[in-house]
Scaffold this motif. Structure first.
Motif, PDB file in Angstrom:
ATOM      1  N   MET A   1     -60.848 -39.892  82.871  1.00 24.18           N
ATOM      2  CA  MET A   1     -59.408 -40.096  83.153  1.00 24.18           C
ATOM      3  C   MET A   1     -59.234 -39.074  84.560  1.00 24.18           C
ATOM      4  SD  MET A   1     -56.451 -41.368  83.001  1.00 24.18           S
ATOM      5  CE  MET A   1     -56.009 -41.952  81.566  1.00 24.18           C
ATOM      6  N   ALA A   2     -58.298 -39.551  85.334  1.00 22.85           N
ATOM      7  CA  ALA A   2     -58.275 -38.912  86.695  1.00 22.85           C
ATOM      8  C   ALA A   2     -57.651 -37.505  86.515  1.00 22.85           C
ATOM      9  CB  ALA A   2     -56.996 -39.261  87.539  1.00 22.85           C
ATOM     10  N   HIS A   3     -58.167 -36.457  87.561  1.00 23.44           N
ATOM     11  CA  HIS A   3     -57.748 -35.244  87.753  1.00 23.44           C
ATOM     12  C   HIS A   3     -56.680 -34.891  88.504  1.00 23.44           C
ATOM     13  CE1 HIS A   3     -59.426 -30.759  87.935  1.00 23.44           C
ATOM     14  NE2 HIS A   3     -58.346 -30.790  87.750  1.00 23.44           N
ATOM     15  N   VAL A   4     -55.537 -34.518  88.153  1.00 23.02           N
ATOM     16  CA  VAL A   4     -54.433 -34.111  88.999  1.00 23.02           C
ATOM     17  C   VAL A   4     -54.102 -32.859  89.326  1.00 23.02           C
ATOM     18  CG1 VAL A   4     -51.839 -34.234  88.918  1.00 23.02           C
ATOM     19  CG2 VAL A   4     -53.308 -36.117  87.606  1.00 23.02           C
ATOM     20  N   LEU A   5     -54.022 -32.642  90.694  1.00 23.76           N
ATOM     21  CA  LEU A   5     -53.583 -31.175  91.200  1.00 23.76           C
ATOM     22  C   LEU A   5     -51.998 -31.285  91.213  1.00 23.76           C
ATOM     23  CD1 LEU A   5     -53.895 -28.399  92.294  1.00 23.76           C
ATOM     24  CD2 LEU A   5     -54.466 -29.617  94.470  1.00 23.76           C
ATOM     25  N   TYR A   6     -51.296 -30.394  90.260  1.00 23.23           N
ATOM     26  CA  TYR A   6     -49.860 -30.635  90.332  1.00 23.23           C
ATOM     27  C   TYR A   6     -49.520 -29.135  90.857  1.00 23.23           C
ATOM     28  CZ  TYR A   6     -45.320 -30.680  88.093  1.00 23.23           C
ATOM     29  OH  TYR A   6     -43.776 -30.640  87.759  1.00 23.23           O
ATOM     30  N   ILE A   7     -48.476 -29.136  91.981  1.00 20.21           N
ATOM     31  CA  ILE A   7     -48.234 -27.842  92.637  1.00 20.21           C
ATOM     32  C   ILE A   7     -46.453 -27.873  92.310  1.00 20.21           C
ATOM     33  CG2 ILE A   7     -47.869 -26.495  94.764  1.00 20.21           C
ATOM     34  CD1 ILE A   7     -50.237 -28.211  95.805  1.00 20.21           C
ATOM     35  N   GLU A   8     -46.214 -27.135  91.279  1.00 21.76           N
ATOM     36  CA  GLU A   8     -44.572 -26.992  91.071  1.00 21.76           C
ATOM     37  C   GLU A   8     -44.574 -25.495  90.658  1.00 21.76           C
ATOM     38  OE1 GLU A   8     -41.192 -26.942  90.460  1.00 21.76           O
ATOM     39  OE2 GLU A   8     -41.688 -29.168  90.250  1.00 21.76           O
ATOM     40  N   ASP A   9     -43.236 -24.737  91.261  1.00 22.31           N
ATOM     41  CA  ASP A   9     -42.986 -23.615  90.944  1.00 22.31           C
ATOM     42  C   ASP A   9     -41.944 -23.164  89.780  1.00 22.31           C
ATOM     43  OD1 ASP A   9     -40.919 -24.373  92.653  1.00 22.31           O
ATOM     44  OD2 ASP A   9     -40.294 -22.428  92.645  1.00 22.31           O
ATOM     45  N   ASP A  10     -41.384 -24.342  89.309  1.00 20.87           N
ATOM     46  CA  ASP A  10     -40.371 -24.304  88.178  1.00 20.87           C
ATOM     47  C   ASP A  10     -41.106 -24.517  86.832  1.00 20.87           C
ATOM     48  OD1 ASP A  10     -38.468 -25.219  86.099  1.00 20.87           O
ATOM     49  OD2 ASP A  10     -37.332 -25.451  87.685  1.00 20.87           O
ATOM     50  N   LYS A  11     -41.171 -23.191  86.222  1.00 20.60           N
ATOM     51  CA  LYS A  11     -41.975 -23.079  85.071  1.00 20.60           C
ATOM     52  C   LYS A  11     -41.455 -24.227  83.868  1.00 20.60           C
ATOM     53  CE  LYS A  11     -43.816 -18.620  86.128  1.00 20.60           C
ATOM     54  NZ  LYS A  11     -44.129 -17.413  85.375  1.00 20.60           N
ATOM     55  N   GLU A  12     -40.140 -24.214  83.867  1.00 24.92           N
ATOM     56  CA  GLU A  12     -39.982 -25.160  82.831  1.00 24.92           C
ATOM     57  C   GLU A  12     -40.402 -26.565  83.062  1.00 24.92           C
ATOM     58  OE1 GLU A  12     -35.835 -26.747  80.568  1.00 24.92           O
ATOM     59  OE2 GLU A  12     -35.731 -25.070  81.948  1.00 24.92           O
ATOM     60  N   ILE A  13     -40.029 -27.170  84.520  1.00 28.47           N
ATOM     61  CA  ILE A  13     -40.585 -28.545  84.661  1.00 28.47           C
ATOM     62  C   ILE A  13     -41.994 -28.631  84.574  1.00 28.47           C
ATOM     63  CG2 ILE A  13     -40.591 -30.329  86.461  1.00 28.47           C
ATOM     64  CD1 ILE A  13     -37.766 -29.213  87.394  1.00 28.47           C
ATOM     65  N   GLY A  14     -42.769 -27.667  85.114  1.00 26.52           N
ATOM     66  CA  GLY A  14     -44.078 -27.714  85.089  1.00 26.52           C
ATOM     67  C   GLY A  14     -44.787 -27.643  83.780  1.00 26.52           C
ATOM     68  N   ASN A  15     -44.272 -26.847  82.794  1.00 26.21           N
ATOM     69  CA  ASN A  15     -44.758 -27.139  81.588  1.00 26.21           C
ATOM     70  C   ASN A  15     -44.551 -28.681  81.056  1.00 26.21           C
ATOM     71  OD1 ASN A  15     -46.248 -24.535  80.701  1.00 26.21           O
ATOM     72  ND2 ASN A  15     -44.168 -23.505  80.867  1.00 26.21           N
ATOM     73  N   TRP A  16     -43.427 -28.752  81.014  1.00 26.22           N
ATOM     74  CA  TRP A  16     -42.975 -30.017  80.599  1.00 26.22           C
ATOM     75  C   TRP A  16     -43.854 -31.331  81.114  1.00 26.22           C
ATOM     76  CZ3 TRP A  16     -40.796 -34.370  83.547  1.00 26.22           C
ATOM     77  CH2 TRP A  16     -40.497 -35.281  82.813  1.00 26.22           C
ATOM     78  N   LEU A  17     -44.033 -31.385  82.379  1.00 24.67           N
ATOM     79  CA  LEU A  17     -44.760 -32.476  82.835  1.00 24.67           C
ATOM     80  C   LEU A  17     -46.136 -32.202  82.764  1.00 24.67           C
ATOM     81  CD1 LEU A  17     -44.660 -34.861  84.711  1.00 24.67           C
ATOM     82  CD2 LEU A  17     -44.771 -33.664  86.624  1.00 24.67           C
ATOM     83  N   THR A  18     -46.826 -30.983  82.916  1.00 25.31           N
ATOM     84  CA  THR A  18     -48.243 -30.764  82.636  1.00 25.31           C
ATOM     85  C   THR A  18     -48.735 -31.420  81.119  1.00 25.31           C
ATOM     86  OG1 THR A  18     -48.464 -28.826  84.081  1.00 25.31           O
ATOM     87  CG2 THR A  18     -50.056 -28.878  82.386  1.00 25.31           C
ATOM     88  N   ASN A  19     -47.786 -31.151  80.364  1.00 21.75           N
ATOM     89  CA  ASN A  19     -47.799 -31.405  78.799  1.00 21.75           C
ATOM     90  C   ASN A  19     -47.929 -32.929  78.708  1.00 21.75           C
ATOM     91  OD1 ASN A  19     -48.486 -28.942  77.765  1.00 21.75           O
ATOM     92  ND2 ASN A  19     -46.161 -28.483  77.413  1.00 21.75           N
ATOM     93  N   GLU A  20     -46.695 -33.621  79.346  1.00 21.12           N
ATOM     94  CA  GLU A  20     -46.683 -35.054  79.233  1.00 21.12           C
ATOM     95  C   GLU A  20     -48.049 -35.650  79.589  1.00 21.12           C
ATOM     96  OE1 GLU A  20     -44.470 -37.355  78.659  1.00 21.12           O
ATOM     97  OE2 GLU A  20     -42.899 -36.355  77.842  1.00 21.12           O
ATOM     98  N   LEU A  21     -48.443 -35.150  80.929  1.00 20.42           N
ATOM     99  CA  LEU A  21     -49.775 -35.801  81.806  1.00 20.42           C
ATOM    100  C   LEU A  21     -51.063 -35.598  80.845  1.00 20.42           C
ATOM    101  CD1 LEU A  21     -48.933 -35.098  85.261  1.00 20.42           C
ATOM    102  CD2 LEU A  21     -48.784 -37.482  83.975  1.00 20.42           C
ATOM    103  N   LYS A  22     -50.935 -34.408  80.117  1.00 23.12           N
ATOM    104  CA  LYS A  22     -52.127 -34.062  79.115  1.00 23.12           C
ATOM    105  C   LYS A  22     -52.395 -34.931  78.171  1.00 23.12           C
ATOM    106  CE  LYS A  22     -53.253 -29.267  80.363  1.00 23.12           C
ATOM    107  NZ  LYS A  22     -53.122 -27.845  79.884  1.00 23.12           N
ATOM    108  N   VAL A  47     -52.707 -35.669  94.209  1.00 28.38           N
ATOM    109  CA  VAL A  47     -51.775 -34.378  94.215  1.00 28.38           C
ATOM    110  C   VAL A  47     -50.638 -34.895  93.684  1.00 28.38           C
ATOM    111  CG1 VAL A  47     -51.059 -32.535  95.610  1.00 28.38           C
ATOM    112  CG2 VAL A  47     -53.627 -33.310  95.716  1.00 28.38           C
ATOM    113  N   ILE A  48     -49.698 -34.150  93.116  1.00 27.57           N
ATOM    114  CA  ILE A  48     -48.261 -34.268  92.875  1.00 27.57           C
ATOM    115  C   ILE A  48     -47.764 -33.075  93.400  1.00 27.57           C
ATOM    116  CG2 ILE A  48     -46.451 -34.438  91.253  1.00 27.57           C
ATOM    117  CD1 ILE A  48     -48.545 -35.938  89.315  1.00 27.57           C
TER     118      ILE A  48
END
Length: 222
Positions: A1-22, A47-48
């Motif tokens: 599966m693809a490797h995504v580089l996700y750049i986001e400083d909001d920790k709540e949104i970042g955790n949510w989206l990281t877990n969704e994509l994983k 890159v997101i």
């Protein structure tokens, strides 16, 4: 599966989206700023990128990424919905998605970008058209004939293809292709799209590839 580089400083949104994509099988590298982003670019497939970041904003980071590797797709995420922000984002990025969003839509857009920027030379099919990504040759699969476009038609179709399934305003398209300000009621773009449709659509009077979005602009339906 693809490797995504996700750049986001909001920790709540970042955790949510990281877990969704994983959970959907993606490998994720999550950064809270664009500092030293260059060292990650050779390892990832897409890159997101959030717009509002500490230090350099997402627009500046995105342009820096494209300068290093213009074949790496960038999907911008932003709560900023103003058309000026979208136009600036799409001047270098490959998609622009506004918050809030559903993860299913985000994943669909990721998949479209990964197909378009695939490192293989496999042809891409849009209805009765077959497009060879290496040289952007367009073939009518029903007649097996190459469709020859003029310079501006080619540029417009490439722009639509790059932003497939997105609603694009007339201003966005015109200013990206002609690199000058769009004047309200200027018919230049409309005329070029009419001639483009005559070459690529089965029924130019009822287009199904380049759709008119009334009162806004156009969309290429993949």
């Amino acid at each position: 599966m693809a490797h995504v580089l996700y750049i986001e400083d909001d920790k709540e949104i970042g955790n949510w989206l990281t877990n969704e994509l994983k959970e959907r099988g993606y490998d994720i590298t999550w950064l809270i700023s664009g500092e030293n982003v260059e060292k990650y670019l050779s390892e990832v497939d897409i890159v997101i990128l959030d717009v509002m970041l500490p230090g350099l904003d997402g627009f500046s980071i995105g342009k820096r990424i494209k300068n290093v590797n213009n074949k790496l797709p960038i999907l911008m995420l932003s709560a900023r919905t103003a058309i000026e922000d979208k136009i600036e984002g799409l001047s270098f990025a490959d998609d622009y998605m506004t918050k809030p969003f559903h993860p299913d839509e985000l994943v669909a857009r990721i998949q479209v970008l990964l197909r378009r920027f695939s490192k293989t030379d496999q042809p891409i099919h849009i209805q009765h058209l077959m497009i060879n990504p290496k040289d952007f040759q367009i073939i009518n699969k029903e007649t097996d004939e190459e469709i020859i476009l003029t310079g501006k038609q080619y540029a417009i179709f490439q722009y639509f293809f790059k932003h497939a399934n997105q609603i694009l305003t007339k201003e966005q398209i015109y200013e990206s292709i002609w690199e000058e300000a769009y004047l309200e009621n200027d018919k230049t773009l409309m005329v070029h799209i009419r001639y483009l449709r005559e070459k690529i659509e089965k029924d130019p009077a009822n287009p199904t590839i380049i759709e008119t979005i009334r009162g806004i602009g156009y969309r290429l339906k993949e």
